[in-house]
Design an enzyme around this catalytic site. Structure first.
Site, PDB file in Angstrom:
ATOM      1  N   HIS A  13      -2.177  -5.517   1.580  1.00 21.42           N
ATOM      2  CA  HIS A  13      -3.484  -6.156   1.393  1.00 21.42           C
ATOM      3  C   HIS A  13      -3.237  -7.576   0.902  1.00 21.42           C
ATOM      4  O   HIS A  13      -2.262  -7.827   0.201  1.00 21.42           O
ATOM      5  CB  HIS A  13      -4.303  -5.395   0.335  1.00 21.42           C
ATOM      6  CG  HIS A  13      -5.499  -6.157  -0.139  1.00 21.42           C
ATOM      7  ND1 HIS A  13      -6.676  -6.184   0.561  1.00 21.42           N
ATOM      8  CD2 HIS A  13      -5.673  -6.970  -1.209  1.00 21.42           C
ATOM      9  CE1 HIS A  13      -7.542  -6.977  -0.072  1.00 21.42           C
ATOM     10  NE2 HIS A  13      -6.953  -7.458  -1.156  1.00 21.42           N
ATOM     11  N   GLU A  34      -9.976 -10.091  -7.625  1.00 24.31           N
ATOM     12  CA  GLU A  34      -8.871  -9.137  -7.458  1.00 24.31           C
ATOM     13  C   GLU A  34      -7.717  -9.372  -8.440  1.00 24.31           C
ATOM     14  O   GLU A  34      -7.091  -8.411  -8.901  1.00 24.31           O
ATOM     15  CB  GLU A  34      -8.360  -9.205  -6.012  1.00 24.31           C
ATOM     16  CG  GLU A  34      -9.414  -8.706  -5.016  1.00 24.31           C
ATOM     17  CD  GLU A  34      -8.982  -8.812  -3.567  1.00 24.31           C
ATOM     18  OE1 GLU A  34      -7.853  -9.292  -3.285  1.00 24.31           O
ATOM     19  OE2 GLU A  34      -9.767  -8.404  -2.693  1.00 24.31           O
ATOM     20  N   THR A  87      -5.372  -7.257  10.603  1.00 23.19           N
ATOM     21  CA  THR A  87      -5.689  -5.975   9.942  1.00 23.19           C
ATOM     22  C   THR A  87      -5.249  -4.791  10.796  1.00 23.19           C
ATOM     23  O   THR A  87      -4.643  -3.839  10.297  1.00 23.19           O
ATOM     24  CB  THR A  87      -7.218  -5.880   9.689  1.00 23.19           C
ATOM     25  OG1 THR A  87      -7.623  -7.022   8.949  1.00 23.19           O
ATOM     26  CG2 THR A  87      -7.572  -4.616   8.919  1.00 23.19           C
ATOM     27  N   TYR A 135     -12.290  -1.974  -4.004  1.00 22.59           N
ATOM     28  CA  TYR A 135     -12.819  -2.253  -2.662  1.00 22.59           C
ATOM     29  C   TYR A 135     -14.351  -2.191  -2.612  1.00 22.59           C
ATOM     30  O   TYR A 135     -14.911  -1.905  -1.559  1.00 22.59           O
ATOM     31  CB  TYR A 135     -12.229  -1.265  -1.657  1.00 22.59           C
ATOM     32  CG  TYR A 135     -10.839  -1.632  -1.155  1.00 22.59           C
ATOM     33  CD1 TYR A 135     -10.616  -2.812  -0.436  1.00 22.59           C
ATOM     34  CD2 TYR A 135      -9.760  -0.781  -1.360  1.00 22.59           C
ATOM     35  CE1 TYR A 135      -9.352  -3.133   0.046  1.00 22.59           C
ATOM     36  CE2 TYR A 135      -8.481  -1.101  -0.879  1.00 22.59           C
ATOM     37  CZ  TYR A 135      -8.298  -2.278  -0.177  1.00 22.59           C
ATOM     38  OH  TYR A 135      -7.046  -2.596   0.312  1.00 22.59           O
ATOM     39  N   LYS A 153       0.826  -1.207   0.000  1.00 24.31           N
ATOM     40  CA  LYS A 153       0.000   0.000   0.000  1.00 24.31           C
ATOM     41  C   LYS A 153       0.871   1.271   0.000  1.00 24.31           C
ATOM     42  O   LYS A 153       2.076   1.218   0.270  1.00 24.31           O
ATOM     43  CB  LYS A 153      -0.934  -0.034   1.211  1.00 24.31           C
ATOM     44  CG  LYS A 153      -1.941  -1.200   1.153  1.00 24.31           C
ATOM     45  CD  LYS A 153      -2.957  -1.114   2.282  1.00 24.31           C
ATOM     46  CE  LYS A 153      -3.954  -2.257   2.197  1.00 24.31           C
ATOM     47  NZ  LYS A 153      -5.019  -2.126   3.229  1.00 24.31           N
ATOM     48  N   ARG A 158       2.670  -6.549   9.063  1.00 29.59           N
ATOM     49  CA  ARG A 158       1.971  -5.393   9.670  1.00 29.59           C
ATOM     50  C   ARG A 158       2.595  -4.995  10.999  1.00 29.59           C
ATOM     51  O   ARG A 158       2.622  -3.806  11.337  1.00 29.59           O
ATOM     52  CB  ARG A 158       0.481  -5.685   9.787  1.00 29.59           C
ATOM     53  CG  ARG A 158      -0.194  -5.566   8.402  1.00 29.59           C
ATOM     54  CD  ARG A 158      -1.613  -6.023   8.422  1.00 29.59           C
ATOM     55  NE  ARG A 158      -2.319  -5.733   7.179  1.00 29.59           N
ATOM     56  CZ  ARG A 158      -3.354  -6.428   6.740  1.00 29.59           C
ATOM     57  NH1 ARG A 158      -3.814  -7.461   7.437  1.00 29.59           N
ATOM     58  NH2 ARG A 158      -3.936  -6.103   5.604  1.00 29.59           N
ATOM     59  N   PHE A 176     -15.695   3.453   6.597  1.00 25.87           N
ATOM     60  CA  PHE A 176     -14.333   3.848   6.218  1.00 25.87           C
ATOM     61  C   PHE A 176     -14.088   3.781   4.706  1.00 25.87           C
ATOM     62  O   PHE A 176     -12.964   3.996   4.254  1.00 25.87           O
ATOM     63  CB  PHE A 176     -13.294   2.994   6.962  1.00 25.87           C
ATOM     64  CG  PHE A 176     -13.453   1.496   6.771  1.00 25.87           C
ATOM     65  CD1 PHE A 176     -12.974   0.855   5.637  1.00 25.87           C
ATOM     66  CD2 PHE A 176     -14.064   0.726   7.750  1.00 25.87           C
ATOM     67  CE1 PHE A 176     -13.103  -0.514   5.459  1.00 25.87           C
ATOM     68  CE2 PHE A 176     -14.194  -0.664   7.589  1.00 25.87           C
ATOM     69  CZ  PHE A 176     -13.718  -1.274   6.437  1.00 25.87           C
ATOM     70  N   ASN A 229      -2.261   0.150   6.783  1.00 24.48           N
ATOM     71  CA  ASN A 229      -1.746  -1.106   7.330  1.00 24.48           C
ATOM     72  C   ASN A 229      -0.813  -1.858   6.366  1.00 24.48           C
ATOM     73  O   ASN A 229      -0.715  -3.077   6.410  1.00 24.48           O
ATOM     74  CB  ASN A 229      -2.904  -1.980   7.833  1.00 24.48           C
ATOM     75  CG  ASN A 229      -3.835  -2.399   6.721  1.00 24.48           C
ATOM     76  OD1 ASN A 229      -3.682  -1.975   5.572  1.00 24.48           O
ATOM     77  ND2 ASN A 229      -4.800  -3.237   7.046  1.00 24.48           N
ATOM     78  N   ARG A 284      -2.086 -14.199   4.305  1.00 33.09           N
ATOM     79  CA  ARG A 284      -2.779 -13.489   5.391  1.00 33.09           C
ATOM     80  C   ARG A 284      -2.082 -13.679   6.735  1.00 33.09           C
ATOM     81  O   ARG A 284      -2.003 -12.754   7.536  1.00 33.09           O
ATOM     82  CB  ARG A 284      -4.254 -13.898   5.441  1.00 33.09           C
ATOM     83  CG  ARG A 284      -4.990 -13.348   4.222  1.00 33.09           C
ATOM     84  CD  ARG A 284      -6.434 -13.752   4.177  1.00 33.09           C
ATOM     85  NE  ARG A 284      -7.219 -13.150   5.233  1.00 33.09           N
ATOM     86  CZ  ARG A 284      -7.638 -11.880   5.252  1.00 33.09           C
ATOM     87  NH1 ARG A 284      -7.311 -11.065   4.257  1.00 33.09           N
ATOM     88  NH2 ARG A 284      -8.375 -11.428   6.244  1.00 33.09           N
TER      89      ARG A 284
HETATM   90  P1  CMP Z   1      -7.401  -4.655   3.607  1.00 34.10           P
HETATM   91  O1  CMP Z   1      -6.914  -6.000   4.025  1.00 34.10           O
HETATM   92  O2  CMP Z   1      -6.835  -4.066   2.372  1.00 34.10           O
HETATM   93  O3  CMP Z   1      -9.001  -4.707   3.462  1.00 34.10           O
HETATM   94  C1  CMP Z   1      -9.818  -3.571   3.635  1.00 34.10           C
HETATM   95  C2  CMP Z   1      -9.077  -2.409   4.204  1.00 34.10           C
HETATM   96  O4  CMP Z   1      -9.892  -1.462   4.839  1.00 34.10           O
HETATM   97  C3  CMP Z   1      -8.150  -2.874   5.324  1.00 34.10           C
HETATM   98  O5  CMP Z   1      -7.097  -3.630   4.811  1.00 34.10           O
HETATM   99  C4  CMP Z   1      -7.797  -1.555   5.950  1.00 34.10           C
HETATM  100  O6  CMP Z   1      -6.841  -0.828   5.187  1.00 34.10           O
HETATM  101  C5  CMP Z   1      -9.146  -0.858   5.868  1.00 34.10           C
HETATM  102  N1  CMP Z   1      -9.911  -1.012   7.104  1.00 34.10           N
HETATM  103  C6  CMP Z   1     -10.434  -2.133   7.622  1.00 34.10           C
HETATM  104  N2  CMP Z   1     -11.105  -1.893   8.762  1.00 34.10           N
HETATM  105  C7  CMP Z   1     -11.004  -0.562   8.971  1.00 34.10           C
HETATM  106  C8  CMP Z   1     -11.492   0.310   9.976  1.00 34.10           C
HETATM  107  N3  CMP Z   1     -12.211  -0.135  10.999  1.00 34.10           N
HETATM  108  N4  CMP Z   1     -11.200   1.619   9.871  1.00 34.10           N
HETATM  109  C9  CMP Z   1     -10.464   2.074   8.822  1.00 34.10           C
HETATM  110  N5  CMP Z   1      -9.997   1.282   7.823  1.00 34.10           N
HETATM  111  C10 CMP Z   1     -10.245  -0.016   7.904  1.00 34.10           C
END
Ligand code: CMP
Length: 138
Positions: A116, A127, A92, A50, A10, A103, A58, A113, A86
């Site tokens: 992905h 994807e 996450t 997304y 990211k 992470r 969010f 974070n 993962r």
């Molecule tokens: P990712 O694994 O790319 O999948 C969805 C993304 O949304 C996640 O990583 C974060 O970057 C973001 N995300 C998930 N939960 C939250 C949250 N509670 N608040 C803000 N961003 C979030």
């Protein structure tokens, strides 16, 4: 089962010069990089990627973050690649990410974070072709 999964380094991790750092976690785990490119998503492209999160509070912030700078998109291939990527990424929310995960090393917060990874075969099948035609995956 040998699987393919889509991963993204990211904008936060790319800015930290952590592309090689992230790739090393996957390669050291015996997974292969089957496709790779650096791109800069538009807000609209990030929203489309997304789309499953469109009802989440969010969603707009996430699309804005994902389009703030270049990302590196990857197809990772190997035995149980979806679950293993993962695991290697960690939770996450970096507060919950186990030591030794990507992470834990690079993520700033639950949104910024660092990486992905597709969460299921169904997600991977949306994807991967979002970014790569079959001819670019080796
Ligand atoms: P990712 O694994 O790319 O999948 C969805 C993304 O949304 C996640 O990583 C974060 O970057 C973001 N995300 C998930 N939960 C939250 C949250 N509670 N608040 C803000 N961003 C979030």
């Amino acid at each position: 089962m040998v699987q393919r999964t889509l991963s993204i380094i990211k904008p936060d991790a790319v800015k930290k010069n952590a592309i090689g750092g992230v790739l090393k976690y996957f390669e050291d785990a015996g997974l292969r990089v089957a496709a790779l490119k650096k791109i800069h998503l538009s807000m609209e492209e990030a929203k489309r990627f997304y789309i499953v999160h469109k009802e989440r509070p969010f969603y707009n912030d996430l699309a804005s973050f994902m389009s703030e700078g270049p990302v590196v998109v990857l197809v990772i291939e190997g035995e149980d690649a979806i679950a293993r990527v993962r695991q290697i990424m960690g939770a996450t929310n970096p507060k919950d990410a186990a030591p030794g995960t990507i992470r834990a090393a690079y993520a700033e917060n639950i949104e910024r974070n660092a990486v992905h990874g597709s969460d299921s075969e169904k997600s991977a099948s949306y994807e991967i072709p979002f970014f790569f035609p079959e001819i670019e995956i080796h």
